[in-house]
Design a protein around this motif. Structure first.
Motif, PDB file in Angstrom:
ATOM      1  N   ILE A  27       0.871  -1.168   0.000  1.00 42.45           N
ATOM      2  CA  ILE A  27       0.000   0.000   0.000  1.00 42.45           C
ATOM      3  C   ILE A  27       0.914   1.225   0.000  1.00 42.45           C
ATOM      4  O   ILE A  27       1.646   1.469   0.963  1.00 42.45           O
ATOM      5  CB  ILE A  27      -0.940   0.018   1.224  1.00 42.45           C
ATOM      6  CG1 ILE A  27      -1.632  -1.351   1.392  1.00 42.45           C
ATOM      7  CG2 ILE A  27      -1.940   1.158   1.106  1.00 42.45           C
ATOM      8  CD1 ILE A  27      -2.415  -1.843   0.198  1.00 42.45           C
ATOM      9  N   ILE A  33       1.969   3.342  -7.472  1.00 43.52           N
ATOM     10  CA  ILE A  33       1.681   1.932  -7.241  1.00 43.52           C
ATOM     11  C   ILE A  33       2.877   1.085  -7.666  1.00 43.52           C
ATOM     12  O   ILE A  33       3.215   0.087  -7.030  1.00 43.52           O
ATOM     13  CB  ILE A  33       0.393   1.503  -7.976  1.00 43.52           C
ATOM     14  CG1 ILE A  33      -0.818   2.200  -7.347  1.00 43.52           C
ATOM     15  CG2 ILE A  33       0.219  -0.010  -7.947  1.00 43.52           C
ATOM     16  CD1 ILE A  33      -2.106   2.005  -8.084  1.00 43.52           C
ATOM     17  N   GLU A  46      -2.016  -4.489  -4.538  1.00 37.94           N
ATOM     18  CA  GLU A  46      -1.274  -3.235  -4.489  1.00 37.94           C
ATOM     19  C   GLU A  46      -2.250  -2.104  -4.725  1.00 37.94           C
ATOM     20  O   GLU A  46      -3.173  -2.225  -5.520  1.00 37.94           O
ATOM     21  CB  GLU A  46      -0.213  -3.131  -5.595  1.00 37.94           C
ATOM     22  CG  GLU A  46       0.702  -4.277  -5.765  1.00 37.94           C
ATOM     23  CD  GLU A  46       0.255  -5.264  -6.828  1.00 37.94           C
ATOM     24  OE1 GLU A  46       1.127  -5.915  -7.384  1.00 37.94           O
ATOM     25  OE2 GLU A  46      -0.947  -5.408  -7.101  1.00 37.94           O
ATOM     26  N   LYS A  47      -2.027  -1.006  -4.019  1.00 38.28           N
ATOM     27  CA  LYS A  47      -2.831   0.190  -4.264  1.00 38.28           C
ATOM     28  C   LYS A  47      -2.140   1.399  -3.663  1.00 38.28           C
ATOM     29  O   LYS A  47      -1.263   1.264  -2.821  1.00 38.28           O
ATOM     30  CB  LYS A  47      -4.258   0.030  -3.745  1.00 38.28           C
ATOM     31  CG  LYS A  47      -4.394  -0.080  -2.225  1.00 38.28           C
ATOM     32  CD  LYS A  47      -5.760  -0.580  -1.815  1.00 38.28           C
ATOM     33  CE  LYS A  47      -6.739   0.464  -1.407  1.00 38.28           C
ATOM     34  NZ  LYS A  47      -8.005  -0.073  -0.897  1.00 38.28           N
ATOM     35  N   ARG A  48      -2.539   2.555  -4.135  1.00 37.43           N
ATOM     36  CA  ARG A  48      -2.091   3.823  -3.546  1.00 37.43           C
ATOM     37  C   ARG A  48      -3.248   4.320  -2.704  1.00 37.43           C
ATOM     38  O   ARG A  48      -4.395   4.327  -3.150  1.00 37.43           O
ATOM     39  CB  ARG A  48      -1.732   4.835  -4.631  1.00 37.43           C
ATOM     40  CG  ARG A  48      -1.245   6.145  -4.043  1.00 37.43           C
ATOM     41  CD  ARG A  48      -0.732   7.138  -5.077  1.00 37.43           C
ATOM     42  NE  ARG A  48      -1.505   7.130  -6.296  1.00 37.43           N
ATOM     43  CZ  ARG A  48      -0.960   7.142  -7.517  1.00 37.43           C
ATOM     44  NH1 ARG A  48       0.337   7.160  -7.671  1.00 37.43           N
ATOM     45  NH2 ARG A  48      -1.727   7.143  -8.582  1.00 37.43           N
ATOM     46  N   PHE A  94      -7.533  -2.575   3.334  1.00 42.31           N
ATOM     47  CA  PHE A  94      -7.135  -3.366   2.178  1.00 42.31           C
ATOM     48  C   PHE A  94      -7.270  -4.840   2.526  1.00 42.31           C
ATOM     49  O   PHE A  94      -7.202  -5.229   3.689  1.00 42.31           O
ATOM     50  CB  PHE A  94      -5.717  -3.023   1.699  1.00 42.31           C
ATOM     51  CG  PHE A  94      -4.623  -3.190   2.724  1.00 42.31           C
ATOM     52  CD1 PHE A  94      -3.835  -4.339   2.754  1.00 42.31           C
ATOM     53  CD2 PHE A  94      -4.355  -2.184   3.653  1.00 42.31           C
ATOM     54  CE1 PHE A  94      -2.821  -4.482   3.684  1.00 42.31           C
ATOM     55  CE2 PHE A  94      -3.340  -2.323   4.581  1.00 42.31           C
ATOM     56  CZ  PHE A  94      -2.568  -3.478   4.598  1.00 42.31           C
TER      57      PHE A  94
END
Length: 183
Positions: free
Chosen positions: A82, A89, A119-121, A128
């Motif tokens: 994250i 990302i 995965e993420k911003r 998450f």
């Protein structure tokens, strides 16, 4: 690698569907909140220097902690990155999608499958889900599950949360037929 904090989550399910879960279903997650190694550099064409400087050390830090917290043989696993809002990302992906990182967990668990990932911003405190799959056969449906995670103060805008998760079993009370039964 600049680690601000390590967070460990242990979840034990004692009952599911109104029935006891025996043995207790145990899932753990260990996350390191680190300074983004590409912080303040703008767009970086080649991420390999940051990968080389951080990925293996992260895997070596997290994998044994997951195995210790699980306190049982691992059967399912997954990973997450994250990235804080000032990063990309791709920064998180660069750290977790390399054998330099993942092989520490595979070796500790005597596993052979790829680690499923998210995965993420996101801003600090974002929820998450870490996907988990069987550690030697990703087609075993009983072990397809996820763990919901939230770290209240992470990641800061210039940080990345890198997490590993493991389970000692499949889903509590799983009753689906093997994947081959659908074919």
């Amino acid at each position: 690698m600049n680690v601000r904090k390590i967070t460990t989550l242990v979840e034990e399910t004692l009952s599911e569907g109104g029935r006891p879960v025996e043995p207790t279903a145990r899932v753990v997650m260990v996350a390191a909140t680190i300074e983004n190694p590409w912080k303040g550099q703008g767009f970086v064409d080649d991420l390999s220097a940051g990968i080389d400087a951080v990925a293996s050390d992260l895997g070596a830090l997290l994998a044994p902690r997951v195995m210790e917290a699980l306190d049982a043989p691992l059967e399912a696993y997954g990973k997450a990155a994250i990235v804080g809002l000032d990063g990309e990302i791709e920064h998180g992906s660069a750290l977790i999608h390399t054998l330099k990182f993942g092989n520490h967990f595979r070796d500790a668990a005597q596993a052979s499958t790829l680690l499923p990932a998210v995965e993420k911003r996101a801003a600090a405190g974002t929820v998450f889900d870490i996907p988990l799959k069987h550690f030697t056969d990703a087609t075993i449906r009983s072990h397809h599950q996820s763990l919901e995670v939230r770290i209240a103060d992470a990641p800061h805008a210039d940080e990345i949360v890198i997490a590993l998760a493991g389970a000692a079993q499949g889903r509590p009370q799983q009753r689906l037929a093997p994947l081959s039964a659908d074919q």
